[in-house]
Each structure stands twice: as structure tokens, then as C-alpha cells.
Scaffold this motif. Structure first.
Motif, PDB file in Angstrom:
ATOM      1  N   SER A  35      10.636  48.701  17.823  1.00  0.00           N
ATOM      2  CA  SER A  35      10.374  50.040  16.726  1.00  0.00           C
ATOM      3  C   SER A  35      10.643  51.216  17.287  1.00  0.00           C
ATOM      4  O   SER A  35      10.799  52.254  16.362  1.00  0.00           O
ATOM      5  CB  SER A  35       8.504  49.951  16.627  1.00  0.00           C
ATOM      6  OG  SER A  35       8.346  50.102  17.749  1.00  0.00           O
ATOM      7  N   GLU A  36      11.219  51.209  18.487  1.00  0.00           N
ATOM      8  CA  GLU A  36      11.935  52.563  18.724  1.00  0.00           C
ATOM      9  C   GLU A  36      13.499  52.512  18.577  1.00  0.00           C
ATOM     10  O   GLU A  36      13.835  53.387  19.074  1.00  0.00           O
ATOM     11  CB  GLU A  36      11.756  52.687  20.293  1.00  0.00           C
ATOM     12  CG  GLU A  36       9.977  52.949  20.753  1.00  0.00           C
ATOM     13  CD  GLU A  36       9.801  52.690  22.093  1.00  0.00           C
ATOM     14  OE1 GLU A  36      10.642  52.556  23.110  1.00  0.00           O
ATOM     15  OE2 GLU A  36       8.633  52.772  22.250  1.00  0.00           O
ATOM     16  N   ARG A  37      13.935  51.359  17.914  1.00  0.00           N
ATOM     17  CA  ARG A  37      15.282  51.429  17.793  1.00  0.00           C
ATOM     18  C   ARG A  37      15.746  51.608  16.085  1.00  0.00           C
ATOM     19  O   ARG A  37      14.897  50.985  15.530  1.00  0.00           O
ATOM     20  CB  ARG A  37      15.888  50.158  18.545  1.00  0.00           C
ATOM     21  CG  ARG A  37      15.491  50.021  19.722  1.00  0.00           C
ATOM     22  CD  ARG A  37      16.498  50.376  20.816  1.00  0.00           C
ATOM     23  NE  ARG A  37      15.788  50.592  22.241  1.00  0.00           N
ATOM     24  CZ  ARG A  37      16.403  50.680  23.378  1.00  0.00           C
ATOM     25  NH1 ARG A  37      17.816  50.760  23.325  1.00  0.00           N
ATOM     26  NH2 ARG A  37      15.733  50.852  24.468  1.00  0.00           N
ATOM     27  N   GLU A  38      16.761  52.020  15.960  1.00  0.00           N
ATOM     28  CA  GLU A  38      17.279  51.997  14.540  1.00  0.00           C
ATOM     29  C   GLU A  38      18.112  50.701  14.184  1.00  0.00           C
ATOM     30  O   GLU A  38      19.161  50.785  14.914  1.00  0.00           O
ATOM     31  CB  GLU A  38      17.811  53.218  13.949  1.00  0.00           C
ATOM     32  CG  GLU A  38      17.043  54.419  13.901  1.00  0.00           C
ATOM     33  CD  GLU A  38      15.860  54.323  12.939  1.00  0.00           C
ATOM     34  OE1 GLU A  38      15.938  53.525  12.042  1.00  0.00           O
ATOM     35  OE2 GLU A  38      14.553  54.869  13.174  1.00  0.00           O
ATOM     36  N   ILE A  39      17.579  49.490  13.805  1.00  0.00           N
ATOM     37  CA  ILE A  39      18.640  48.230  13.635  1.00  0.00           C
ATOM     38  C   ILE A  39      18.326  48.012  12.281  1.00  0.00           C
ATOM     39  O   ILE A  39      17.220  47.475  11.748  1.00  0.00           O
ATOM     40  CB  ILE A  39      18.105  47.247  14.749  1.00  0.00           C
ATOM     41  CG1 ILE A  39      18.390  47.999  16.086  1.00  0.00           C
ATOM     42  CG2 ILE A  39      19.004  46.053  14.571  1.00  0.00           C
ATOM     43  CD1 ILE A  39      17.860  46.950  17.308  1.00  0.00           C
ATOM     44  N   SER A  40      19.409  47.910  11.569  1.00  0.00           N
ATOM     45  CA  SER A  40      19.111  47.468  10.216  1.00  0.00           C
ATOM     46  C   SER A  40      19.621  46.109   9.868  1.00  0.00           C
ATOM     47  O   SER A  40      20.307  45.305  10.727  1.00  0.00           O
ATOM     48  CB  SER A  40      20.032  48.573   9.244  1.00  0.00           C
ATOM     49  OG  SER A  40      21.601  48.469   9.561  1.00  0.00           O
ATOM     50  N   ASN A  48      27.125  48.873   9.460  1.00  0.00           N
ATOM     51  CA  ASN A  48      26.128  49.487  10.268  1.00  0.00           C
ATOM     52  C   ASN A  48      26.333  49.266  11.804  1.00  0.00           C
ATOM     53  O   ASN A  48      25.461  49.501  12.682  1.00  0.00           O
ATOM     54  CB  ASN A  48      24.689  48.761   9.752  1.00  0.00           C
ATOM     55  CG  ASN A  48      24.937  47.244  10.115  1.00  0.00           C
ATOM     56  OD1 ASN A  48      25.888  46.616  10.290  1.00  0.00           O
ATOM     57  ND2 ASN A  48      23.850  46.505   9.739  1.00  0.00           N
ATOM     58  N   ASP A  51      24.550  51.691  14.432  1.00  0.00           N
ATOM     59  CA  ASP A  51      23.157  51.703  14.765  1.00  0.00           C
ATOM     60  C   ASP A  51      22.857  51.332  16.051  1.00  0.00           C
ATOM     61  O   ASP A  51      23.861  51.384  16.809  1.00  0.00           O
ATOM     62  CB  ASP A  51      22.570  51.066  13.573  1.00  0.00           C
ATOM     63  CG  ASP A  51      22.449  49.605  13.592  1.00  0.00           C
ATOM     64  OD1 ASP A  51      22.888  48.939  14.451  1.00  0.00           O
ATOM     65  OD2 ASP A  51      21.760  48.813  12.745  1.00  0.00           O
ATOM     66  N   ASP A  52      21.818  51.080  16.396  1.00  0.00           N
ATOM     67  CA  ASP A  52      21.157  50.920  17.716  1.00  0.00           C
ATOM     68  C   ASP A  52      21.450  49.442  18.185  1.00  0.00           C
ATOM     69  O   ASP A  52      21.109  49.184  19.460  1.00  0.00           O
ATOM     70  CB  ASP A  52      19.724  51.282  18.086  1.00  0.00           C
ATOM     71  CG  ASP A  52      19.399  52.831  17.877  1.00  0.00           C
ATOM     72  OD1 ASP A  52      20.508  53.524  17.984  1.00  0.00           O
ATOM     73  OD2 ASP A  52      18.343  53.138  17.720  1.00  0.00           O
ATOM     74  N   GLN A  80      10.883  42.555  12.471  1.00  0.00           N
ATOM     75  CA  GLN A  80      11.417  43.170  13.272  1.00  0.00           C
ATOM     76  C   GLN A  80      12.567  42.511  14.345  1.00  0.00           C
ATOM     77  O   GLN A  80      13.683  42.664  14.397  1.00  0.00           O
ATOM     78  CB  GLN A  80      10.644  44.019  14.231  1.00  0.00           C
ATOM     79  CG  GLN A  80       9.812  45.220  13.537  1.00  0.00           C
ATOM     80  CD  GLN A  80       8.627  44.509  12.822  1.00  0.00           C
ATOM     81  OE1 GLN A  80       8.273  43.365  12.866  1.00  0.00           O
ATOM     82  NE2 GLN A  80       7.639  45.497  12.241  1.00  0.00           N
ATOM     83  N   ARG A  87      21.351  40.018  13.501  1.00  0.00           N
ATOM     84  CA  ARG A  87      22.271  40.727  13.872  1.00  0.00           C
ATOM     85  C   ARG A  87      23.211  40.337  15.202  1.00  0.00           C
ATOM     86  O   ARG A  87      24.313  40.630  15.395  1.00  0.00           O
ATOM     87  CB  ARG A  87      21.957  42.354  14.310  1.00  0.00           C
ATOM     88  CG  ARG A  87      21.389  43.006  13.168  1.00  0.00           C
ATOM     89  CD  ARG A  87      22.384  43.379  12.336  1.00  0.00           C
ATOM     90  NE  ARG A  87      23.765  44.322  12.787  1.00  0.00           N
ATOM     91  CZ  ARG A  87      23.292  45.587  13.094  1.00  0.00           C
ATOM     92  NH1 ARG A  87      22.394  46.320  12.619  1.00  0.00           N
ATOM     93  NH2 ARG A  87      24.285  46.376  13.746  1.00  0.00           N
TER      94      ARG A  87
END
Ligand SMILES: Cc1cc2nc3c(=O)[nH]c(=O)nc-3n(C[C@H](O)[C@H](O)[C@H](O)COP(=O)(O)O)c2cc1C
Length: 166
Positions: A35-40, A48, A51-52, A80, A87
Motif C-alpha cells: 500500500s506504500e508503493r505505486e504498482i499498477s 508502466n 512505477d514502483d 494488491q 506484474r
């Protein structure tokens, strides 16, 4: 053993987080909260790629064992964590070399849910993904939580999880 925990939950101070906190306290593992990472979502065009996700994989590649922590949401891993798993396909396409760095590591599951048993269908994607990625699956540990969280019980479950790794 150098241990990382990858946590995917919709409640950052919820049941799974509390179990994970206990596990981290006992094991000294490093915690990565999705939840602290931006992973699409997985993108076939890899737009993407900045991203993280890839930086997180680089960080995780430094560990020997990865604990995937997720509540049971509708018999499955959290959305999540599923996005993170989707990914992994980046590592089979645009980042194969990075993907190879995960080979030979081991993984396990730490989970919480309402029902007394962790469903087989929850476990299976982890087992099959580990096999596909040439990682070893070291089993799962589950806490059924039906009312107030019992801290002593969580402590015991975290200890069980730790024993499975070593
Ligand atoms: C959307 C949703 C779906 C759930 N589905 C299940 C389920 O299929 N099986 C189960 O045992 N518990 C289910 N539960 C209960 C949670 O797994 C349980 O409360 C868990 O400890 C919550 O962890 P959290 O605080 O990290 O979200 C569900 C809860 C939610 C919010």
C-alpha cells in the motif's frame, strides 16, 4: 536467512498487518507494504515500467526468502498482492535478467481469514508460481480470526511461520 515480507491488504492496521508485525518482531524480517508503493496493473505495452514494481523487485532480490502476507478475500489473495503477481510477467518479458535473480529463493504464505481453514484455492497460485519461477515453496501459516484479535494467538502463529522458514 535473510527474510522479506511482502504485505498486500486493504487495511494497513488490520488483522494481517498485526500478524505480520508479530512475525517481523520475532524474525527481524524486512517489511514491504504494497500500500506504500505505486504498482499498477499489468500492461502488455509496459507503459508502466517506471512505477514502483521493478525497484521493489530489485530490493527483494537481496533476500533469500520472501513471505507473501495476505488476508483471504473471496477465497483468494488480496487484489494488491494479485497485481504484484501479475506484474511478475514483466520479469518474463522486458526484465528477464532481473527475473533470473529470483531463481533459487524460497517463498511462503502468511495469511489471516475468518474461516477456520485456509482454502486450497488460495494456496495453489503461490505453489504454482513458485514452481514456474524456479523458487521453492516452503508452506503456509494461517490465523483464523473470528472475533477480537488474540495477541497471544498471533504470537504463536508468527512463531509457527518462522519455524517453517528455517
Ligand atoms: C472483501 C473481503 C472478503 C473476504 N473474504 C473472505 C473469505 O473468502 N474467506 C475468509 O475466511 N474470510 C474472508 N474475509 C475475512 C478476512 O479474510 C479476515 O477478516 C481477515 O483477517 C482480514 O484481514 P485484514 O484486516 O488484513 O483485511 C473477507 C473480508 C473481506 C473484507
Amino acid at each position: 536467512m535473510n527474510v522479506a515480507v511482502v504485505l498486500g491488504t486493504s487495511k494497513s492496521d488490520g488483522n494481517t498487518r498485526r500478524l505480520v508485525n508479530e512475525f517481523v518482531y520475532q524474525s527481524g524480517a524486512a517489511l514491504f507494504d504494497l500500500s506504500e508503493r505505486e504498482i499498477s496493473y499489468y500492461d502488455y505495452e509496459h507503459k508502466n515500467r517506471m512505477d514502483d514494481f521493478l525497484p521493489l523487485i530489485i530490493e527483494l532480490s537481496e533476500f533469500d526468502h520472501i513471505v507473501f502476507a495476505s488476508p483471504v478475500y473471496w477465497y483468494s489473495m488480496s487484489a494488491q498482492l494479485k497485481v504484484f503477481f501479475d506484474r511478475l510477467s514483466d520479469l518474463l518479458t522486458i526484465e528477464k535478467q532481473l527475473g533470473r535473480r529470483l531463481k533459487g529463493k524460497s517463498i511462503s504464505i502468511l495469511s489471516t481469514g475468518y474461516n477456520t481453514e485456509l482454502p486450497e484455492c488460495f494456496i495453489e497460485p503461490f505453489v504454482l508460481t513458485a514452481k514456474y519461477m524456479h523458487m521453492e515453496f516452503n508452506g503456509w501459516t494461517y490465523a483464523a480470526i473470528q472475533s477480537e484479535v488474540d495477541l497471544a494467538a498471533l504470537e504463536a502463529v508468527a512463531e509457527m511461520a518462522l519455524h517453517k522458514i528455517h
